[in-house]
Scaffold this active site. Structure first.
Site, short mmCIF file in Angstrom:
data_model
loop_
_atom_site.label_atom_id
_atom_site.label_comp_id
_atom_site.label_asym_id
_atom_site.label_seq_id
_atom_site.Cartn_x
_atom_site.Cartn_y
_atom_site.Cartn_z
N ASP A 187 -1.68 5.44 -5.86
CA ASP A 187 -2.11 4.48 -4.69
C ASP A 187 -2.22 2.97 -5.15
OD1 ASP A 187 -2.62 3.73 -2.26
OD2 ASP A 187 -4.70 4.50 -2.09
N ASP B 4 0.83 -1.27 -0.10
CA ASP B 4 -0.06 -0.04 0.05
C ASP B 4 0.85 1.30 0.11
OD1 ASP B 4 -2.07 1.85 0.32
OD2 ASP B 4 -2.51 1.56 2.29
#
Length: 448
Positions: free
Chosen positions: A318, A106
């Site tokens: 992201d 992440d």
């Protein structure tokens, strides 16, 4: 943050960067940073499943150490594979001796955390929780540790002392859930002779989740920062529609041998005075210029993709977000064009996960793709991310396919987020020393 069948976990990922008020710290990356070239496929593959993995990794480290004896930590040059579901899931060896744990890669959050349970339930690795009692290098941070202070801005909520005088952290996510537990120190152990220094991690105690988070943003507590990585990169393979089929991509920690043909765009940086309520200074913020659908450049001012005085409009990339999300001014222009092209085919009155309303029921996806065309995200220096017409729709189940773009304001966010759906078949490299992101088209199911 992924809005999909598993959204209970993946909704957390991107939002941790937006809702953790980590506004004071920036990672400092020096030229003596840890140079790692680890490649992990985008579905977890155990380290032991790769022939001679430990020997290859050790030889690489020794070779780099001889070339650069001034390095304070080992220089990694290694590649593994990992699996792509709707998140990028990598298995990493943690502790001494190592326990293999699944973690979601992440780039939108900071703190890495794993599930920890003493005398962990008897589940097969890497799904079993981490058992601290089996590791000789595990330690828990006491309340007296400098990071365990109410004013330290790395967490959504202030750290506290638990009843045992140990440092307790809480991350609050927009769906109302918490990731909480104790802050601990633990190392990643790749072989008998190669391991990282002890890192600060979260040791969570929620038995409902088996996967942890590998936080990779610019915050000082991220894996990338604590390991002093110079670069890392991944290659997201195309999704498979067959049940139980999880494609494999690649993840490098360190130099990527393919980078000579990457195109780079510089990260936007922000002065302390620009720290505003809607801005996440620890995100990988890109200078986006516009969006094309087919041959048409949409009439969206570039300022829509840059943070305004309040921080709204920031554009970030992201890996922890499934869909791409746009602020209303951009989303509405995209939707208007899609309605113009295929309006009668849109499923009326349907909003997927409360954020995406360009969806189609039992439709001919190939025909919709031909009518809409490629979707292109444009950045500075001529860099583009192209979603080809054959892959603009995401299968969300029940015979429904949606354009993988949602409204960010429905998340309570005022940002543009390029999710992993629109990173398929691209190498994405994060150069932390030169503060830039590189992109290179690839067949990520065959990447090396």
């Amino acid at each position: 943050m992924a809005l999909c069948q598993h959204n209970a976990l993946f909704l957390l990922l991107f939002l941790s960067s937006l809702f953790s008020f980590s506004t004071q710290e920036k990672a400092q990356h020096r030229n003596d940073s840890l140079s790692v070239s680890l490649s992990f496929p985008l579905k977890t593959v155990r380290l032991g499943s790769i022939p001679n993995a430990s020997a290859t990794f050790r030889d690489s480290l020794l070779s780099n150490a001889r070339r650069n004896p001034r390095l304070k930590t080992a220089s990694y040059n290694y590649k593994l594979s990992f699996q792509y579901t709707m998140a990028l899931i990598v298995s990493l060896p943690i502790g001494t001796p190592p326990q293999t744990k699944e973690m979601v890669l992440d780039t939108g959050s900071q703190l890495s955390w794993i599930q920890c349970h003493k005398k962990a339930p008897k589940l097969p690795p890497p799904t079993a929780p981490f058992d601290p009692s089996l590791s000789s290098t595990f330690s828990v941070l006491p309340c007296t540790h400098p990071i365990c202070k109410p004013r330290v801005p790395d967490f959504t909520l202030p750290t506290t002392c638990d009843q045992n005088r140990l440092c307790h952290y809480s991350y609050f996510y927009a769906d109302g859930t918490f990731a909480e537990g104790n802050l601990v120190r633990e190392k990643f152990t790749f072989s008998r002779t190669v391991s990282t220094p002890p890192f600060i991690l979260g040791c969570a105690k929620d038995p409902s989740d088996t996967k942890g988070i590998l936080g990779m943003n610019l915050g000082r507590l991220s894996f990338a920062s604590q390991a002093k990585l110079a670069k890392f990169s991944y290659c997201v393979p195309t999704r498979q529609t067959k049940p139980g089929s999880f494609p494999t991509g690649s993840f490098y920690l360190g130099n990527n041998p393919n980078s000579q043909w990457f195109k780079y765009v510089d990260l936007l940086t922000f002065h302390e005075s620009q720290r505003s309520p809607n801005l996440d200074p620890l995100a990988f913020t890109l200078p986006m210029q516009g969006i094309r659908i087919g041959a048409k450049k949409l009439n969206i001012p570039p300022t829509v993709f840059r943070p305004d005085a309040s921080g709204s409009g920031q554009t970030m990339i992201d890996s922890g977000s499934d869909f791409t999300f746009l602020v209303d001014e951009a989303y509405n222009k995209v939707r208007d064009e899609v309605v113009r092209l295929v309006g009668p085919k849109i499923k009326r009155g349907y909003v997927y996960a409360g954020v995406a309303d360009m969806c189609f029921q039992n439709a001919n996806t190939a025909e919709i793709g031909r009518l809409v065309g490629d979707i292109v995200f444009e950045f500075d220096k001529g860099v583009e991310i192209v979603a080809p017409k054959e892959r603009i729709l995401a299968d969300v189940g029940g015979g429904v396919h949606c354009l993988a773009i949602g409204r960010s304001n429905m998340l309570g966010a005022a940002s543009n987020i390029i999710g992993n759906f629109h990173q398929q078949n691209y190498w994405v490299e994060f150069d932390l020393v030169r503060r830039r992101v590189g992109f290179g088209k690839a067949d990520c199911t065959r990447s090396g």
